[in-house]
Design an enzyme around this catalytic site. Structure first.
Site, PDB file in Angstrom:
ATOM      1  N   ASN A  27       0.623  -1.088   0.019  1.00  0.00           N
ATOM      2  CA  ASN A  27       0.112  -0.097   0.033  1.00  0.00           C
ATOM      3  C   ASN A  27       1.000   1.127  -0.002  1.00  0.00           C
ATOM      4  O   ASN A  27       0.372   2.443   0.188  1.00  0.00           O
ATOM      5  CB  ASN A  27      -0.944   0.049   1.315  1.00  0.00           C
ATOM      6  CG  ASN A  27      -0.320  -0.119   2.577  1.00  0.00           C
ATOM      7  OD1 ASN A  27       0.878  -0.136   2.624  1.00  0.00           O
ATOM      8  ND2 ASN A  27      -1.008  -0.093   3.696  1.00  0.00           N
ATOM      9  N   ASP A  29       3.308   2.670   1.950  1.00  0.00           N
ATOM     10  CA  ASP A  29       3.952   3.162   3.033  1.00  0.00           C
ATOM     11  C   ASP A  29       5.149   2.941   3.610  1.00  0.00           C
ATOM     12  O   ASP A  29       5.752   3.017   4.499  1.00  0.00           O
ATOM     13  CB  ASP A  29       2.743   3.058   4.270  1.00  0.00           C
ATOM     14  CG  ASP A  29       2.610   1.500   4.633  1.00  0.00           C
ATOM     15  OD1 ASP A  29       3.613   0.662   4.178  1.00  0.00           O
ATOM     16  OD2 ASP A  29       2.003   1.095   5.846  1.00  0.00           O
ATOM     17  N   ASP A  33       3.458  -5.667   4.743  1.00  0.00           N
ATOM     18  CA  ASP A  33       2.064  -6.104   5.043  1.00  0.00           C
ATOM     19  C   ASP A  33       1.455  -7.598   4.680  1.00  0.00           C
ATOM     20  O   ASP A  33       2.413  -8.206   3.874  1.00  0.00           O
ATOM     21  CB  ASP A  33       1.064  -5.090   4.860  1.00  0.00           C
ATOM     22  CG  ASP A  33       1.206  -4.641   3.412  1.00  0.00           C
ATOM     23  OD1 ASP A  33       1.077  -5.581   2.475  1.00  0.00           O
ATOM     24  OD2 ASP A  33       1.227  -3.422   2.918  1.00  0.00           O
ATOM     25  N   ASP A 102       3.619 -16.059  15.656  1.00  0.00           N
ATOM     26  CA  ASP A 102       4.622 -16.107  16.751  1.00  0.00           C
ATOM     27  C   ASP A 102       3.733 -15.569  17.867  1.00  0.00           C
ATOM     28  O   ASP A 102       3.390 -14.551  17.928  1.00  0.00           O
ATOM     29  CB  ASP A 102       5.522 -14.625  16.286  1.00  0.00           C
ATOM     30  CG  ASP A 102       6.945 -14.893  16.909  1.00  0.00           C
ATOM     31  OD1 ASP A 102       7.098 -15.264  17.992  1.00  0.00           O
ATOM     32  OD2 ASP A 102       7.937 -14.636  16.126  1.00  0.00           O
ATOM     33  N   ASP A 204       7.826 -17.189  21.694  1.00  0.00           N
ATOM     34  CA  ASP A 204       8.847 -16.280  21.846  1.00  0.00           C
ATOM     35  C   ASP A 204       9.232 -16.437  23.235  1.00  0.00           C
ATOM     36  O   ASP A 204       8.336 -16.677  24.284  1.00  0.00           O
ATOM     37  CB  ASP A 204       8.334 -14.782  21.668  1.00  0.00           C
ATOM     38  CG  ASP A 204       9.387 -13.817  21.957  1.00  0.00           C
ATOM     39  OD1 ASP A 204      10.491 -13.860  21.088  1.00  0.00           O
ATOM     40  OD2 ASP A 204       9.165 -13.119  22.776  1.00  0.00           O
ATOM     41  N   GLU A 267      11.028 -21.021  21.404  1.00  0.00           N
ATOM     42  CA  GLU A 267      12.539 -20.433  21.655  1.00  0.00           C
ATOM     43  C   GLU A 267      12.994 -20.531  22.951  1.00  0.00           C
ATOM     44  O   GLU A 267      12.533 -19.912  23.747  1.00  0.00           O
ATOM     45  CB  GLU A 267      12.198 -18.578  21.528  1.00  0.00           C
ATOM     46  CG  GLU A 267      13.674 -18.102  21.187  1.00  0.00           C
ATOM     47  CD  GLU A 267      13.574 -16.615  21.246  1.00  0.00           C
ATOM     48  OE1 GLU A 267      14.509 -16.013  20.664  1.00  0.00           O
ATOM     49  OE2 GLU A 267      12.607 -16.115  21.582  1.00  0.00           O
ATOM     50  N   HIS A 329      15.554 -13.062  12.424  1.00  0.00           N
ATOM     51  CA  HIS A 329      15.315 -11.412  12.559  1.00  0.00           C
ATOM     52  C   HIS A 329      16.246 -10.982  13.587  1.00  0.00           C
ATOM     53  O   HIS A 329      16.458  -9.710  13.972  1.00  0.00           O
ATOM     54  CB  HIS A 329      14.074 -11.195  12.932  1.00  0.00           C
ATOM     55  CG  HIS A 329      13.544 -11.660  14.165  1.00  0.00           C
ATOM     56  ND1 HIS A 329      13.087 -13.318  14.149  1.00  0.00           N
ATOM     57  CD2 HIS A 329      13.023 -11.077  15.303  1.00  0.00           C
ATOM     58  CE1 HIS A 329      12.865 -13.463  15.673  1.00  0.00           C
ATOM     59  NE2 HIS A 329      12.596 -12.290  16.249  1.00  0.00           N
ATOM     60  N   ASP A 330      17.022 -11.683  14.670  1.00  0.00           N
ATOM     61  CA  ASP A 330      17.635 -11.325  15.652  1.00  0.00           C
ATOM     62  C   ASP A 330      19.297 -11.245  15.446  1.00  0.00           C
ATOM     63  O   ASP A 330      20.109 -11.014  16.118  1.00  0.00           O
ATOM     64  CB  ASP A 330      17.498 -12.099  17.059  1.00  0.00           C
ATOM     65  CG  ASP A 330      16.128 -11.839  17.487  1.00  0.00           C
ATOM     66  OD1 ASP A 330      15.364 -10.530  17.398  1.00  0.00           O
ATOM     67  OD2 ASP A 330      15.487 -12.627  18.260  1.00  0.00           O
TER      68      ASP A 330
END
Length: 532
Positions: A27, A29, A33, A102, A204, A267, A329-330
């Site tokens: 979209n 921004d 998404d 998650d 998590d 995790e 992502h970490d």
């Protein structure tokens, strides 16, 4: 030698982690998404993976980019809404894929309605849904615990005259899993998404969810030095991995099992012996896959990896299935850590070890170091301890799809910078190049599907020269040997007694005749047959 067993989808399969903010913006921004993910599902399906794991998509103030949840049963508006989620789930299932969410059970956002009630007064019914304590006698925090993001784990609340606990940011107050009403509410969250059709959860910081009942001080870490993260000043003996947490993990598993073949991935950062306990027992199982980060955490050399793999395999209970991950992502990108040549070797390792692999978006393109100017860094972990060089933005940069403006990710400047070489390192370019890393990943994933020995076969480490890691995979009448050269010198490999090489199924380098050697940065998958 570990044996093959009956195999549900999550044992045979490969999980692909998507960081929704950075996969595809639909979209304009600058933020990815759900509709963007839906638009790219054909790419994911063509990779040859089996399941998608989405980092958090729930409503959130984004203090920690979604790991501060303000509503566990909704969708953050920047990602879409529940209708967009339902459409994505339907599209995922239509392609024969699974979808994992998650789940963040240790803490909520301080903007969650539960916490707003909890902090409104000491006698509010939800006060005990979080962990509140009076000050220590000197007026300071109740104990010495240190937040994973640095500083005290306790935040003073002037209005009610107590501290609340937060293992991470002060905007992420810890939930009190000792409270039965809170536990019931969190189980209802899982039911909400299972009823909607999700195929499982990545949970998590599962090992954090229960704290010692007496909130005892954590012991000092004698090995700590100022160069190491402040969190590691203390050993988290009383703030994590409490015995009661295993009972709650077993409750989650029982709930998941009541929905059929669902999967829970926990995790958990712990030594092997404590890590293995999270499988539970055959009579009272816990999570299906306690996440194993050892390929991320250890040195990239054959001797270290051989030891890591052997000790991990030996630690598993008989009913436990292994799993492996190279990036997330970490963590820093694998290609940034070891270079692109070894990233091919790493791909072969990840996809040929016994166990369920998790692949992180963009690693299949070999994205390496990304230049992020200081004024564009967004990660609160980095902003709190910039001198540590531990920022997670480096692994969260947008997916480069083409050489179109903004790499086809968006029509505007993305929320984080693209990888520096995005004009040449992108999906379209690598799809057009048969020798690309993307095509190599696709070929390895295809081999996993075609050869049960790679997906579910028995596993055994074999003898090898220095800098070489080798192991056998076997199922039925098929025997495969994987040989990985993690060094810069040509080495010889040793065949198991009584075997000869029938053919080379895969190599990280161009095809060549099998000659008993493995070149620098080369990995081989060899099909063996018994000598006649």
């Amino acid at each position: 030698m570990a044996q093959a067993r009956d195999t549900p989808w999550w044992e045979r399969g490969v999980v692909y982690q998507i960081y929704p903010r950075s996969f595809q913006d639909s979209n304009g921004d600058g933020i990815g998404d759900l509709a963007g993910i839906a638009a790219r599902l054909d790419y994911v399906a063509a990779l040859g993976v089996d399941a998608i794991w989405l980092s958090p998509i729930f409503p959130s103030p984004m203090a920690d980019f979604g790991y501060d949840v303000a509503d566990y049963c909704g969708v953050e508006p920047i990602f879409g809404d529940l209708a967009a989620f339902d459409a994505l789930l339907e599209a995922v299932h239509a392609r024969g894929l699974k979808l994992l969410l998650d789940f963040v059970p240790n803490h909520s956002s301080d903007q969650h309605a539960w916490f707003k009630e909890s902090r409104s007064s000491r006698d509010n019914p939800k006060r005990d849904w979080y962990i509140w304590r009076d000050p220590a006698p000197d007026g300071g925090p109740p104990n010495n615990w240190v937040s994973d993001f640095g500083g005290s784990s306790w935040e003073w609340d002037e209005a009610t005259g107590q501290y609340y606990l937060h293992a991470f940011l002060k905007e992420q107050p810890d939930l009190n899993w000792r409270n039965p009403a809170l536990r019931a509410a969190m189980m209802d969250v899982m039911r909400f998404w299972f009823d909607r059709g999700v195929d499982g959860f990545r949970i998590d910081v599962l090992w954090h969810i229960v704290k010692h009942a007496d909130l005892l001080d954590n012991p000092v870490n004698p090995a700590w030095t100022p160069e190491v993260r402040e969190r590691d000043k203390l050993l988290q003996h009383h703030s994590t991995d409490q015995p009661e947490a295993h009972a709650f993990s077993a409750e989650m598993r029982a709930l998941a099992d009541s929905y059929g073949e669902r999967v829970l991935i926990g995790e958990i950062f712990l030594p092997n012996d404590r890590h293995a306990r999270w499988y539970g027992t055959p009579e009272r199982p816990q999570v299906h896959l306690p996440f194993n980060f050892q390929l991320v955490e250890n040195e990239w050399d054959a001797g270290s990896l051989r030891q890591v793999i052997g000790e991990y395999e030996a630690s598993l209970p008989g009913h436990g299935w292994p799993n492996w991950v190279l990036g997330s992502h970490d963590a820093a990108r694998i290609a940034a850590r070891i270079g692109e040549a070894q990233a091919r070797v790493a791909a072969m390792l990840l996809l040929t070890l016994r166990g369920t692999p998790t692949l992180y978006q963009g690693d299949e393109l070999g994205i390496g170091e990304v230049t992020i100017p200081s004024d564009r860094m967004r990660d609160p972990q980095h902003l709190r301890e910039p001198e540590r060089g531990i920022g997670r933005d480096r692994s969260r940069t947008p997916m480069p799809w083409s050489d179109a403006p903004f790499a086809g990710f968006s029509t505007v400047e993305p929320w984080l910078p693209l990888n520096d070489d995005w004009r040449t390192r992108n999906v379209a370019a690598q799809e057009a190049d048969e020798g690309s890393l993307l095509q190599f990943y696709r070929s390895l994933l295809k081999l996993r599907r075609e050869h049960p020995a790679l997906a579910i076969g028995i596993f055994a480490l074999t003898e090898a020269e220095d800098e070489v890691l080798s192991y056998m995979r076997e199922a039925g009448s098929e025997t495969l040997l994987v040989v990985l050269n993690l060094g810069s010198q040509q080495r010889r490999y040793t065949l198991p007694p009584g075997y000869v090489v029938r053919e080379t199924l895969a190599s990280t380098k161009p095809d060549r005749a099998s000659d008993g050697t493995v070149q620098p940065d080369e990995g081989l998958i060899l099909r063996l047959e018994g000598e006649h």
